[in-house]
Write a protein that holds these residues in place. Structure first.
Motif, PDB file in Angstrom:
ATOM      1  N   CYS A  13     -44.593 -15.765  35.319  1.00  0.00           N
ATOM      2  CA  CYS A  13     -44.766 -16.722  34.237  1.00  0.00           C
ATOM      3  C   CYS A  13     -45.992 -16.302  33.421  1.00  0.00           C
ATOM      4  O   CYS A  13     -47.097 -16.219  33.957  1.00  0.00           O
ATOM      5  CB  CYS A  13     -44.960 -18.123  34.794  1.00  0.00           C
ATOM      6  SG  CYS A  13     -45.224 -19.359  33.520  1.00  0.00           S
ATOM      7  N   LEU A  15     -48.501 -17.398  30.612  1.00  0.00           N
ATOM      8  CA  LEU A  15     -48.975 -18.625  29.992  1.00  0.00           C
ATOM      9  C   LEU A  15     -49.863 -18.276  28.805  1.00  0.00           C
ATOM     10  O   LEU A  15     -50.885 -17.608  28.967  1.00  0.00           O
ATOM     11  CB  LEU A  15     -49.757 -19.466  30.999  1.00  0.00           C
ATOM     12  CG  LEU A  15     -50.432 -20.719  30.483  1.00  0.00           C
ATOM     13  CD1 LEU A  15     -49.384 -21.730  30.009  1.00  0.00           C
ATOM     14  CD2 LEU A  15     -51.322 -21.326  31.541  1.00  0.00           C
ATOM     15  N   LYS A  22     -45.024 -21.297  27.957  1.00  0.00           N
ATOM     16  CA  LYS A  22     -44.758 -20.474  29.136  1.00  0.00           C
ATOM     17  C   LYS A  22     -43.546 -19.597  28.876  1.00  0.00           C
ATOM     18  O   LYS A  22     -42.549 -20.059  28.335  1.00  0.00           O
ATOM     19  CB  LYS A  22     -44.490 -21.356  30.349  1.00  0.00           C
ATOM     20  CG  LYS A  22     -45.642 -22.236  30.728  1.00  0.00           C
ATOM     21  CD  LYS A  22     -45.244 -23.186  31.839  1.00  0.00           C
ATOM     22  CE  LYS A  22     -46.335 -24.209  32.053  1.00  0.00           C
ATOM     23  NZ  LYS A  22     -45.899 -25.270  32.941  1.00  0.00           N
ATOM     24  N   LEU A  45     -48.540 -16.369  38.153  1.00  0.00           N
ATOM     25  CA  LEU A  45     -48.989 -16.787  36.824  1.00  0.00           C
ATOM     26  C   LEU A  45     -49.892 -15.718  36.228  1.00  0.00           C
ATOM     27  O   LEU A  45     -50.833 -15.259  36.867  1.00  0.00           O
ATOM     28  CB  LEU A  45     -49.755 -18.107  36.919  1.00  0.00           C
ATOM     29  CG  LEU A  45     -50.404 -18.619  35.635  1.00  0.00           C
ATOM     30  CD1 LEU A  45     -49.332 -18.987  34.614  1.00  0.00           C
ATOM     31  CD2 LEU A  45     -51.288 -19.809  35.920  1.00  0.00           C
ATOM     32  N   LYS A  47     -52.134 -15.164  32.717  1.00  0.00           N
ATOM     33  CA  LYS A  47     -52.632 -15.838  31.519  1.00  0.00           C
ATOM     34  C   LYS A  47     -52.910 -14.823  30.415  1.00  0.00           C
ATOM     35  O   LYS A  47     -53.536 -13.801  30.657  1.00  0.00           O
ATOM     36  CB  LYS A  47     -53.909 -16.601  31.841  1.00  0.00           C
ATOM     37  CG  LYS A  47     -53.692 -17.708  32.843  1.00  0.00           C
ATOM     38  CD  LYS A  47     -54.976 -18.414  33.183  1.00  0.00           C
ATOM     39  CE  LYS A  47     -54.740 -19.492  34.205  1.00  0.00           C
ATOM     40  NZ  LYS A  47     -56.001 -20.127  34.633  1.00  0.00           N
TER      41      LYS A  47
END
Length: 86
Positions: A13, A15, A22, A45, A47
């Motif tokens: 994912c 972000l 997302k 995750l 970023k």
């Protein structure tokens, strides 16, 4: 194909920190954090500061984001002290 030379892909994912959007895609990006999705899955995750959701080229809107956290201003102040120019 040769075995053992290809990277292992997994769902990650991404972000966008500026918009909160997302994007879930297959990637080999190494992450330390995970996020729980609405459907109950837990995926790694990653970023990012800018994605297609927030980049001016894709959105058509110019937006100024200070990602340096005032580093330029700190540098200017330090340089002014060193040269005696205030």
């Amino acid at each position: 194909m040769k075995s053992g030379i290809h990277p292992e892909y997994r769902e990650v994912c991404f972000l966008d920190l500026s918009t909160g959007s997302k994007i879930i895609i297959s990637s080999t990006a190494q992450t330390r954090e995970t996020i729980k999705l609405d459907d109950g899955r837990e995926v790694p995750l990653y970023k990012v500061e800018t994605s297609a959701e927030s980049h001016p080229f894709y959105t058509g809107q110019q937006k100024s984001v200070d990602t340096l956290g005032g580093r330029v201003e700190k540098f200017r102040q330090k340089f002014a002290k060193a040269t005696g120019k205030a």
